[in-house]
Write an enzyme that holds these catalytic residues in place. Structure first.
Site, short mmCIF file in Angstrom:
data_model
loop_
_atom_site.label_atom_id
_atom_site.label_comp_id
_atom_site.label_asym_id
_atom_site.label_seq_id
_atom_site.Cartn_x
_atom_site.Cartn_y
_atom_site.Cartn_z
N ASP A 12 74.02 34.11 68.03
CA ASP A 12 74.70 35.29 67.95
C ASP A 12 76.10 35.23 67.78
OD1 ASP A 12 74.87 38.23 68.39
OD2 ASP A 12 74.52 37.87 70.50
N HIS A 29 78.27 35.39 58.59
CA HIS A 29 77.08 35.04 58.36
C HIS A 29 77.07 33.67 57.48
CE1 HIS A 29 75.60 38.41 60.39
NE2 HIS A 29 75.82 39.31 59.46
N LEU A 122 63.52 15.88 62.27
CA LEU A 122 63.71 16.98 63.08
C LEU A 122 62.58 18.28 62.63
CD1 LEU A 122 65.10 18.73 65.22
CD2 LEU A 122 66.57 19.64 63.40
#
Ligand code: FPP
Length: 233
Positions: A12, A29, A122
């Site tokens: 956020d 973004h 990962l």
């Protein structure tokens, strides 16, 4: 000390980060997407096995069209990079969310999931067109179908979990949200039953390795009891 096996992050603050610098929201973004790459490496380096990022909710479609299309373009090029670097990055990448609504991203997502499934690094899960209530409704619908067809007879929480998008992914140990808001915004409602929560002030593009280490330390100091009492009480 607790073991942080699965960290989930609500990304956020991209828009506010850009605004504070006099830049268009789209620039926030771009910076946010870049930071996902940085934090993936940092998380892996610290031995955390699962990272889930909430990148786009079922409600985010209500943003202005040009912002939504800029975000979709970013996802599209992120998927291209991940497909290209799949072996080098060694990540297992999955998407959670309603796949029927992601249009031309879908074939790339499916290709990436297939290509990366045997990697050993990962486990990165990206939530796109994700809404937890929607996920739970889908699961309930499918369970009702299978129950009616006699495929299942008993409904318990283990079985329910297997019908969610997150099947095969352990519940998050820590859910972190950047940029000061303190809410879940329809993210992993079922899976968060025993998660720890952490809300940090920094907007997502400024969430760096130092912030990550602070978050891990905060998590390590939590007392996780899962409804039990401490042995010395
Ligand atoms: C959150 O900030 C950002 C979004 C909801 C948009 C999409 C996320 C990214 C582009 C980064 C992740 C990228 C990849 C490649 C996984 P906000 O716009 O809600 O910020 P604001 O609350 O300050 O307006």
């Amino acid at each position: 000390m607790n073991t942080l096996n699965h960290l989930a992050i609500i990304l956020d603050g991209n828009g506010r980060w850009a605004k504070s610098k006099g830049l268009p929201r789209k620039a926030g973004h771009v910076a946010g997407a870049k930071n996902v790459e940085t934090i993936c490496r940092a998380v892996h380096k610290r031995g955390i096995k699962y990272l889930t990022v909430y990148a786009f909710s079922t409600e985010n479609w209500n943003r202005p069209e040009d912002e939504v299309s800029a975000i979709m373009k970013l996802f599209d090029s992120y998927l291209d990079t991940c497909i290209k670097d799949c072996e080098k990055n060694n990540m297992v990448i999955r998407l959670i969310g309603d796949r029927s609504g992601i249009g031309k991203l879908l074939p790339k997502v499916e290709l990436l999931e297939e290509k990366s499934k045997n990697n050993t690094g990962l486990n990165l899960t990206i939530a796109i067109n994700y809404g937890s209530r929607n996920e739970i409704c889908h699961a309930a619908e499918k369970i009702a179908e299978d129950y009616k067809a006699g495929k299942i007879s008993e409904i318990n929480d283990e079985l329910f979990s297997d019908y969610l998008y997150t099947k095969d992914i352990p519940d998050p140990d820590l859910i972190l949200r950047t940029s000061g808001e303190q809410r879940l915004s329809n993210f992993l409602l079922w899976q968060a039953a025993y998660s720890e929560f952490l809300f940090v002030e920094k907007p997502w593009p400024d969430f760096d390795e130092k912030e990550l280490d602070k978050a891990i330390e905060a998590y390590n100091n939590r007392d996780r009891r899962y409804g039990k009492i401490k042995e010395d009480n």
